[in-house]
Motif scaffolding. Structure first.
Motif, PDB file in Angstrom:
ATOM      1  N   LEU A  50      13.347  -0.699  -3.195  1.00  0.00           N
ATOM      2  CA  LEU A  50      14.307   0.501  -2.825  1.00  0.00           C
ATOM      3  C   LEU A  50      14.975   1.114  -3.949  1.00  0.00           C
ATOM      4  O   LEU A  50      15.157   2.243  -4.139  1.00  0.00           O
ATOM      5  CB  LEU A  50      15.060   0.171  -1.479  1.00  0.00           C
ATOM      6  N   PRO A  51      15.684   0.198  -4.537  1.00  0.00           N
ATOM      7  CA  PRO A  51      16.698   0.628  -5.717  1.00  0.00           C
ATOM      8  C   PRO A  51      15.589   1.174  -6.764  1.00  0.00           C
ATOM      9  O   PRO A  51      15.787   2.138  -7.300  1.00  0.00           O
ATOM     10  CB  PRO A  51      17.076  -0.762  -6.322  1.00  0.00           C
ATOM     11  N   THR A  52      14.414   0.755  -7.138  1.00  0.00           N
ATOM     12  CA  THR A  52      13.781   1.403  -8.087  1.00  0.00           C
ATOM     13  C   THR A  52      13.298   2.645  -7.556  1.00  0.00           C
ATOM     14  O   THR A  52      13.062   3.575  -8.444  1.00  0.00           O
ATOM     15  CB  THR A  52      12.149   0.413  -8.085  1.00  0.00           C
ATOM     16  N   ILE A  53      12.802   2.892  -6.332  1.00  0.00           N
ATOM     17  CA  ILE A  53      12.534   4.291  -5.868  1.00  0.00           C
ATOM     18  C   ILE A  53      13.566   5.197  -5.868  1.00  0.00           C
ATOM     19  O   ILE A  53      13.409   6.146  -6.285  1.00  0.00           O
ATOM     20  CB  ILE A  53      11.779   4.035  -4.547  1.00  0.00           C
ATOM     21  N   ILE A  85      -1.494  -3.040  -7.535  1.00  0.00           N
ATOM     22  CA  ILE A  85      -0.788  -3.561  -6.397  1.00  0.00           C
ATOM     23  C   ILE A  85      -1.205  -2.991  -5.222  1.00  0.00           C
ATOM     24  O   ILE A  85      -1.021  -3.317  -4.020  1.00  0.00           O
ATOM     25  CB  ILE A  85       0.573  -2.634  -6.600  1.00  0.00           C
ATOM     26  N   PHE A  86      -1.907  -1.613  -5.162  1.00  0.00           N
ATOM     27  CA  PHE A  86      -2.635  -0.977  -4.117  1.00  0.00           C
ATOM     28  C   PHE A  86      -3.595  -1.978  -3.419  1.00  0.00           C
ATOM     29  O   PHE A  86      -3.978  -2.266  -2.289  1.00  0.00           O
ATOM     30  CB  PHE A  86      -3.259   0.311  -4.290  1.00  0.00           C
ATOM     31  N   LEU A  87      -4.645  -2.388  -4.478  1.00  0.00           N
ATOM     32  CA  LEU A  87      -5.660  -3.518  -4.121  1.00  0.00           C
ATOM     33  C   LEU A  87      -5.104  -4.747  -3.695  1.00  0.00           C
ATOM     34  O   LEU A  87      -5.621  -5.415  -2.674  1.00  0.00           O
ATOM     35  CB  LEU A  87      -6.494  -3.536  -5.368  1.00  0.00           C
ATOM     36  N   ALA A  88      -3.919  -5.184  -4.226  1.00  0.00           N
ATOM     37  CA  ALA A  88      -3.331  -6.433  -3.696  1.00  0.00           C
ATOM     38  C   ALA A  88      -2.926  -6.446  -2.134  1.00  0.00           C
ATOM     39  O   ALA A  88      -3.050  -7.263  -1.458  1.00  0.00           O
ATOM     40  CB  ALA A  88      -2.287  -6.884  -4.396  1.00  0.00           C
ATOM     41  N   GLY A  89      -2.394  -5.079  -1.831  1.00  0.00           N
ATOM     42  CA  GLY A  89      -2.093  -4.870  -0.529  1.00  0.00           C
ATOM     43  C   GLY A  89      -3.253  -4.678   0.501  1.00  0.00           C
ATOM     44  O   GLY A  89      -3.107  -5.276   1.594  1.00  0.00           O
ATOM     45  N   LEU A  90      -4.296  -4.234   0.172  1.00  0.00           N
ATOM     46  CA  LEU A  90      -5.625  -4.069   0.922  1.00  0.00           C
ATOM     47  C   LEU A  90      -6.145  -5.321   1.367  1.00  0.00           C
ATOM     48  O   LEU A  90      -6.483  -5.774   2.353  1.00  0.00           O
ATOM     49  CB  LEU A  90      -6.366  -3.135   0.129  1.00  0.00           C
ATOM     50  N   VAL A 112       0.964  -1.421  -0.164  1.00  0.00           N
ATOM     51  CA  VAL A 112       0.114   0.002  -0.146  1.00  0.00           C
ATOM     52  C   VAL A 112       0.927   1.258  -0.134  1.00  0.00           C
ATOM     53  O   VAL A 112       0.713   2.129  -0.879  1.00  0.00           O
ATOM     54  CB  VAL A 112      -0.947  -0.048   1.159  1.00  0.00           C
ATOM     55  N   ILE A 113       1.938   1.164   0.829  1.00  0.00           N
ATOM     56  CA  ILE A 113       2.936   2.584   1.079  1.00  0.00           C
ATOM     57  C   ILE A 113       3.324   2.652  -0.497  1.00  0.00           C
ATOM     58  O   ILE A 113       3.744   3.664  -0.630  1.00  0.00           O
ATOM     59  CB  ILE A 113       3.532   2.168   2.236  1.00  0.00           C
ATOM     60  N   PHE A 114       4.104   1.445  -0.885  1.00  0.00           N
ATOM     61  CA  PHE A 114       4.839   1.501  -2.073  1.00  0.00           C
ATOM     62  C   PHE A 114       3.777   2.216  -3.197  1.00  0.00           C
ATOM     63  O   PHE A 114       4.255   3.064  -3.957  1.00  0.00           O
ATOM     64  CB  PHE A 114       5.287   0.242  -2.512  1.00  0.00           C
ATOM     65  N   SER A 115       2.816   1.589  -3.439  1.00  0.00           N
ATOM     66  CA  SER A 115       1.798   2.046  -4.548  1.00  0.00           C
ATOM     67  C   SER A 115       1.422   3.544  -4.155  1.00  0.00           C
ATOM     68  O   SER A 115       1.419   4.343  -5.219  1.00  0.00           O
ATOM     69  CB  SER A 115       0.771   1.445  -4.715  1.00  0.00           C
ATOM     70  N   PHE A 137       2.542   6.553  -6.983  1.00  0.00           N
ATOM     71  CA  PHE A 137       1.488   7.715  -7.355  1.00  0.00           C
ATOM     72  C   PHE A 137       1.801   9.203  -7.248  1.00  0.00           C
ATOM     73  O   PHE A 137       1.486   9.903  -7.967  1.00  0.00           O
ATOM     74  CB  PHE A 137       0.120   7.418  -6.731  1.00  0.00           C
ATOM     75  N   LYS A 138       2.569   9.356  -6.004  1.00  0.00           N
ATOM     76  CA  LYS A 138       2.637  10.672  -5.634  1.00  0.00           C
ATOM     77  C   LYS A 138       4.017  11.329  -6.337  1.00  0.00           C
ATOM     78  O   LYS A 138       4.413  12.407  -6.323  1.00  0.00           O
ATOM     79  CB  LYS A 138       2.666  10.908  -4.089  1.00  0.00           C
ATOM     80  N   SER A 139       4.960  10.271  -6.590  1.00  0.00           N
ATOM     81  CA  SER A 139       6.452  10.464  -6.760  1.00  0.00           C
ATOM     82  C   SER A 139       6.545  11.169  -8.029  1.00  0.00           C
ATOM     83  O   SER A 139       7.539  12.343  -8.078  1.00  0.00           O
ATOM     84  CB  SER A 139       7.110   9.334  -7.080  1.00  0.00           C
ATOM     85  N   LYS A 140       5.636  11.574  -8.928  1.00  0.00           N
ATOM     86  CA  LYS A 140       5.749  12.419 -10.131  1.00  0.00           C
ATOM     87  C   LYS A 140       5.630  13.905  -9.573  1.00  0.00           C
ATOM     88  O   LYS A 140       5.894  14.900 -10.297  1.00  0.00           O
ATOM     89  CB  LYS A 140       4.419  12.153 -10.956  1.00  0.00           C
ATOM     90  N   ASP A 141       5.185  14.265  -8.283  1.00  0.00           N
ATOM     91  CA  ASP A 141       5.002  15.604  -7.899  1.00  0.00           C
ATOM     92  C   ASP A 141       6.087  15.933  -6.992  1.00  0.00           C
ATOM     93  O   ASP A 141       6.318  17.176  -6.709  1.00  0.00           O
ATOM     94  CB  ASP A 141       3.823  15.433  -6.886  1.00  0.00           C
ATOM     95  N   ILE A 142       6.942  15.218  -6.936  1.00  0.00           N
ATOM     96  CA  ILE A 142       8.378  15.316  -6.134  1.00  0.00           C
ATOM     97  C   ILE A 142       9.321  16.006  -7.243  1.00  0.00           C
ATOM     98  O   ILE A 142       9.658  15.535  -8.265  1.00  0.00           O
ATOM     99  CB  ILE A 142       8.972  14.193  -5.832  1.00  0.00           C
ATOM    100  N   LEU A 143       9.685  17.013  -6.631  1.00  0.00           N
ATOM    101  CA  LEU A 143      10.376  18.208  -7.689  1.00  0.00           C
ATOM    102  C   LEU A 143      11.958  18.142  -7.324  1.00  0.00           C
ATOM    103  O   LEU A 143      12.692  18.722  -7.871  1.00  0.00           O
ATOM    104  CB  LEU A 143      10.104  19.433  -7.713  1.00  0.00           C
ATOM    105  N   ILE A 144      12.312  17.511  -5.855  1.00  0.00           N
ATOM    106  CA  ILE A 144      13.523  17.483  -5.628  1.00  0.00           C
ATOM    107  C   ILE A 144      14.364  16.580  -6.209  1.00  0.00           C
ATOM    108  O   ILE A 144      14.068  15.378  -6.669  1.00  0.00           O
ATOM    109  CB  ILE A 144      13.731  17.334  -4.020  1.00  0.00           C
ATOM    110  N   ASN A 145      15.771  17.111  -6.734  1.00  0.00           N
ATOM    111  CA  ASN A 145      16.666  16.059  -7.440  1.00  0.00           C
ATOM    112  C   ASN A 145      17.530  15.425  -6.373  1.00  0.00           C
ATOM    113  O   ASN A 145      18.353  16.187  -6.085  1.00  0.00           O
ATOM    114  CB  ASN A 145      17.091  16.632  -8.571  1.00  0.00           C
ATOM    115  N   PHE A 146      17.518  14.094  -6.436  1.00  0.00           N
ATOM    116  CA  PHE A 146      18.507  13.505  -5.551  1.00  0.00           C
ATOM    117  C   PHE A 146      19.625  13.123  -6.540  1.00  0.00           C
ATOM    118  O   PHE A 146      19.721  12.360  -7.430  1.00  0.00           O
ATOM    119  CB  PHE A 146      17.812  12.247  -4.830  1.00  0.00           C
ATOM    120  N   LYS A 147      20.743  13.406  -5.961  1.00  0.00           N
ATOM    121  CA  LYS A 147      22.150  12.826  -6.750  1.00  0.00           C
ATOM    122  C   LYS A 147      22.505  11.630  -6.055  1.00  0.00           C
ATOM    123  O   LYS A 147      22.185  11.144  -4.797  1.00  0.00           O
ATOM    124  CB  LYS A 147      23.052  13.993  -6.273  1.00  0.00           C
TER     125      LYS A 147
END
Length: 245
Positions: A154-157, A236-241, A111-114, A118-128
């Motif tokens: 974690l590597p994907t994120i 994935i979200f539904l599977a987690g629920l 659930v947390i991952f999905s 979903f929200k990660s597209k709104d994150i504008l900070i660039n991590f090096k």
């Protein structure tokens, strides 16, 4: 309570394998997540994760081979060594964890991952990229791989947060899943988890895994990436629920 009806058992075994292969082929990750969502309803955690680990090894191999000329593997080395080291620790945790707690933990992770994705597209900070942090993420991911066959999350994120090109992202986390799966299979074998039942169930699931993976690879090149991403994350979200409740 595990489902023991033979028809339902076989249906969840095969459909879970097919859908996991489809997701892996299309995105380069997610097979372990999908397999957990299906197989934890029909197998005890140690058996489900053992079968999951073996399946992840094979289902990630085909896309890597098919896409080897387009993927960028330059970031992989920072993660892999410590990921392999983390596998036995995750296996130890698996042997000491209550099944109900395990299912709840996996459901919470899904659930947390999905939601995060979903929200990660709104994150504008660039991590090096940071070699030390890469190694730490690799180690924790190895633990997750040995504990729940979820080593690719974690590597994907992390590579996603760095805004790396698509082929560099996939060239990092998918080979990471493949290599740590090899380490996990070896660890699980010496721990006595790879039984004849695991082998027989894998033989049953293998054609569905490969068919799903082959179709997924085709989808990777053809489907609208944003739409497919949202459909997969929603499932994935539904599977987690389902695992939580």
């Amino acid at each position: 309570m595990l489902i023991s009806d033979p028809v339902i058992f076989q249906s969840l075994l095969l459909f879970g394998a097919f859908f996991a292969g489809l997701v892996q082929g299309a995105t380069g990750f997610g097979s372990g997540i999908v397999l957990n969502a299906f197989w934890l309803h029909i197998l005890e955690p140690s058996a489900a994760i053992s079968l999951n680990i073996v399946s992840c090894l094979f289902v990630s191999a085909l896309p890597i081979y098919k896409l080897r000329k387009t993927l960028d593997f330059s970031k992989l080395k920072s993660f892999v060594f410590f990921g392999v080291i983390g596998i036995p620790t995750g296996l130890l945790i698996l042997t000491m964890t209550d099944p109900s707690i395990f299912k709840t933990t996996v459901g919470f992770i899904l659930v947390i991952f999905s939601i995060w994705k979903f929200k990660s597209k709104d994150i504008l900070i660039n991590f090096k990229s940071n070699p030390t942090l890469d190694k730490f993420i690799g180690f924790i991911s190895g633990i997750l791989g040995g504990f729940a066959a979820l080593g690719g999350i974690l590597p994907t994120i992390w590579v996603n947060l760095q805004r790396l090109p698509k082929n560099t992202q996939r060239g990092t986390y998918e080979p990471f899943i493949f290599i740590t799966s090899i380490a996990a299979v070896i660890s699980f074998y010496f721990a006595g988890f790879l039984t004849l039942d695991i082998f027989y169930n894998f033989l049953k699931a293998f054609p569905a895994l490969m068919l799903g993976s082959w179709i997924g690879i085709k989808i990777y090149a053809l489907i609208n990436e944003a739409l497919f991403r949202h459909v997969i994350l929603g499932l994935i979200f539904l599977a987690g629920l389902v695992l939580l409740f």
